[in-house]
Design an enzyme around this catalytic site. Sequence first.
Site, PDB file in Angstrom:
ATOM      1  N   CYS A 110       0.535  -1.267   0.000  1.00 51.37           N
ATOM      2  CA  CYS A 110      -0.126   0.047   0.102  1.00 51.37           C
ATOM      3  C   CYS A 110       0.839   1.334   0.093  1.00 51.37           C
ATOM      4  O   CYS A 110       2.218   1.149   0.159  1.00 51.37           O
ATOM      5  CB  CYS A 110      -1.090  -0.006   1.056  1.00 51.37           C
ATOM      6  SG  CYS A 110      -0.088  -0.080   2.592  1.00 51.37           S
TER       7      CYS A 110
ATOM      8  N   GLY B  18      -1.071   0.524  -4.882  1.00 45.98           N
ATOM      9  CA  GLY B  18      -2.025  -0.267  -4.294  1.00 45.98           C
ATOM     10  C   GLY B  18      -3.437   0.342  -5.399  1.00 45.98           C
ATOM     11  O   GLY B  18      -3.638   1.574  -5.121  1.00 45.98           O
TER      12      GLY B  18
ATOM     13  N   ASN C  52       1.888   1.018   5.755  1.00 45.88           N
ATOM     14  CA  ASN C  52       2.455   0.335   4.849  1.00 45.88           C
ATOM     15  C   ASN C  52       3.394  -0.677   5.348  1.00 45.88           C
ATOM     16  O   ASN C  52       4.348  -0.337   6.002  1.00 45.88           O
ATOM     17  CB  ASN C  52       3.085   1.421   3.769  1.00 45.88           C
ATOM     18  CG  ASN C  52       3.777   0.852   2.799  1.00 45.88           C
ATOM     19  OD1 ASN C  52       5.001   1.355   2.371  1.00 45.88           O
ATOM     20  ND2 ASN C  52       3.409  -0.313   2.369  1.00 45.88           N
ATOM     21  N   GLY C  53       3.202  -1.884   4.874  1.00 46.15           N
ATOM     22  CA  GLY C  53       4.136  -2.969   5.178  1.00 46.15           C
ATOM     23  C   GLY C  53       3.395  -4.322   5.629  1.00 46.15           C
ATOM     24  O   GLY C  53       2.300  -4.322   5.351  1.00 46.15           O
TER      25      GLY C  53
ATOM     26  N   CYS D  26      13.947  -1.948   2.023  1.00 49.05           N
ATOM     27  CA  CYS D  26      13.601  -3.082   0.814  1.00 49.05           C
ATOM     28  C   CYS D  26      14.364  -2.440  -0.446  1.00 49.05           C
ATOM     29  O   CYS D  26      13.944  -1.449  -1.124  1.00 49.05           O
ATOM     30  CB  CYS D  26      12.205  -2.950   0.613  1.00 49.05           C
ATOM     31  SG  CYS D  26      11.501  -4.042  -0.988  1.00 49.05           S
TER      32      CYS D  26
ATOM     33  N   TYR E 215      11.946  -1.908  -8.792  1.00 54.83           N
ATOM     34  CA  TYR E 215      10.773  -1.832  -9.415  1.00 54.83           C
ATOM     35  C   TYR E 215       9.534  -1.177  -8.724  1.00 54.83           C
ATOM     36  O   TYR E 215       8.654  -0.267  -9.321  1.00 54.83           O
ATOM     37  CB  TYR E 215      10.373  -3.502  -9.493  1.00 54.83           C
ATOM     38  CG  TYR E 215       8.857  -3.453 -10.265  1.00 54.83           C
ATOM     39  CD1 TYR E 215       9.052  -3.194 -11.653  1.00 54.83           C
ATOM     40  CD2 TYR E 215       7.817  -3.933  -9.458  1.00 54.83           C
ATOM     41  CE1 TYR E 215       7.422  -3.321 -12.095  1.00 54.83           C
ATOM     42  CE2 TYR E 215       6.630  -3.908 -10.051  1.00 54.83           C
ATOM     43  CZ  TYR E 215       6.442  -3.626 -11.569  1.00 54.83           C
ATOM     44  OH  TYR E 215       5.123  -3.741 -12.165  1.00 54.83           O
TER      45      TYR E 215
ATOM     46  N   SER F  37       9.098  -0.199 -17.290  1.00 53.28           N
ATOM     47  CA  SER F  37       9.770   0.073 -15.902  1.00 53.28           C
ATOM     48  C   SER F  37      11.107  -0.373 -15.816  1.00 53.28           C
ATOM     49  O   SER F  37      12.306   0.357 -15.089  1.00 53.28           O
ATOM     50  CB  SER F  37       9.236  -0.925 -14.780  1.00 53.28           C
ATOM     51  OG  SER F  37       9.386  -2.197 -15.302  1.00 53.28           O
TER      52      SER F  37
ATOM     53  N   CYS G 124       8.725 -12.928   0.489  1.00 53.52           N
ATOM     54  CA  CYS G 124       8.555 -11.784   1.272  1.00 53.52           C
ATOM     55  C   CYS G 124       7.757 -12.061   2.313  1.00 53.52           C
ATOM     56  O   CYS G 124       6.576 -12.173   2.016  1.00 53.52           O
ATOM     57  CB  CYS G 124       8.615 -10.629   0.457  1.00 53.52           C
ATOM     58  SG  CYS G 124       8.883  -9.056   1.378  1.00 53.52           S
TER      59      CYS G 124
ATOM     60  N   CYS H   7      17.563  -4.455   2.497  1.00 54.13           N
ATOM     61  CA  CYS H   7      16.855  -5.858   2.856  1.00 54.13           C
ATOM     62  C   CYS H   7      17.056  -6.639   1.321  1.00 54.13           C
ATOM     63  O   CYS H   7      16.385  -6.150   0.260  1.00 54.13           O
ATOM     64  CB  CYS H   7      15.342  -5.793   2.942  1.00 54.13           C
ATOM     65  SG  CYS H   7      14.839  -7.488   3.335  1.00 54.13           S
TER      66      CYS H   7
ATOM     67  N   CYS I 236      14.453 -11.553  -0.420  1.00 54.90           N
ATOM     68  CA  CYS I 236      13.959 -12.398  -1.552  1.00 54.90           C
ATOM     69  C   CYS I 236      14.952 -12.841  -2.428  1.00 54.90           C
ATOM     70  O   CYS I 236      14.685 -13.721  -3.293  1.00 54.90           O
ATOM     71  CB  CYS I 236      13.061 -11.530  -2.102  1.00 54.90           C
ATOM     72  SG  CYS I 236      13.657  -9.912  -2.997  1.00 54.90           S
TER      73      CYS I 236
END
Length: 534
Positions: free
Chosen positions: A12, A44, A122-123, A280, A286, A327, A426, A494, A497
């Site tokens: 979000c 979102g 958010n998270g 992150c 992305y 992207s 993740c 982080c 992933c």
Amino acid sequence: MELEELGIREECGVFGCIASGAWPTELDVPHVITLGLVGLQHRGQESAGIVTSDGESSQAFKVHKGMGLINQVFSADSLKKLYPSNLGIGHTRYSTSGISELQNCQPFVVETLHGKIAVAHNGELTNAAQLRRKLMRHGVGLSTSSDSELITQLLAFTPPLENDDTADWVARIKNLMKETPTSYSLLIMHKDIIYAVRDPYGNRPLCIGRLIPVGDMNGKGKDNTETEGWVVSSESCSFLSIGAEYYREVLPGEIVKISRHDVQTLDVVRRSEGDPSAFCIFEYVYFARPDSIFEGQMVYSVRKRCGQQLAIEAPVEADLVSTVPESATPAALGYAQKCGLPYVEVLCKNRYVGRTFIQPNMRLRQLGVAKKFGVLSDNFKGKRVVIIDDSIVRGNTISPIIKLLRESGAKEVHIRVASPPIKFPCYMGINIPTKEELIANRPEFHDLANYIGADSVVYLSVEGLVSSVQESIKARRDNSPKTDKSFIGKLGHCTACLTGDYPVENPKVCCFGLALKAPPLDLFTKHKSCDDVT
């Protein structure tokens, strides 16, 4: 491109606004928040909500929520219910925790001993199941499946030393941080204040902007113009459209109080000793819009450096460089520049097909993928083409693109991926397929070029990605270590992933990095056996 097709999305975006100066304000707070959320729509598309207040009474919250895109949820009529208002917070959601339905729409509003609070998150809490059981053991009923409601209920807990007539919000927020180390960026509204909070690892982004008169948008500096209000957002890309300038980032572990008068740091909660920050890294790869600023650098510049690094690691004899719109375009430009090859468009996007990641249901995501691109065959017929992509997750999206290019006359098609292969799930707010679905964990990965029909495939290394992200940050830190306030503690990102190295011991992962059927009772417990592994 494949990240988009597979629906790998952020959970979000959050946005808040508070008018400066005398109240009632002439600033159109609900409209500012709505436009701010439009700027975060890429984070979102499932649901959205806004809560506003006049700031005089915590009981006078005005709320509107709905399912769908921002322009579908907030019409002229629905915005009317949000006036009069001097401050407010908003949220746009894509669920990774909780069911896709109206009851999970944020911001959440809850009654506390000191009046109502509104919370936007958010998270994703790594220990949500544990916290849910703990709250229920204390007799707290939960009305949604969202872990964001857990945050709201934890903030409603009264700290032991708090007086009945005075709320100690710093103590309440620090208690929340003690209960769960990551992952969250929060906006908390109470009476005439907005509190902006990032978890100690800084896993999710959050930044502050200053609303200035439109005539001053081209800037005399933050101390030389009138401040019409303050805004706080998941990304700075939403600032320009509302007449705000970037002010600063909320630091990892920082608790910021934003009032009509100023922006003030109340406290900073430190990480465990020696732990690096864990922003992150896929925000850079992305998720974020390319014009957003994180850690003092523009996302576009980082993506371009990734392309340059990829050219160093994986050069190839070719005639031109291109990308699947859009992207990965900055990385493609960086790759082409470093290799000395021309950047040429080979595909054009049909923008009216619709973005397939909008719906969380897998079947709905897959609709609209076909016939999404037109081919610019005159640009590459008989030539060797290098296609830069942001990621190859399953391999079933890039393959038809390669087939299309070959059928349209490409002599060779080489794939270069501007991020490392995703190998692990993740648990901190990103919707990633299961470990078994990821191409990097399947036998086909060992001969990926043949599997997807390319002449060659090379991913950017983890080390290359990290260096591309951290290069500018380290240079700035080295050049101004005493004056630069954008760092707290050891720098890190982080990469869970990609590497399986999670910033905290994860209750959903056993000591071998495998997914568990149920989380352990203690967040920091490592399993002695894998009996609980799925």
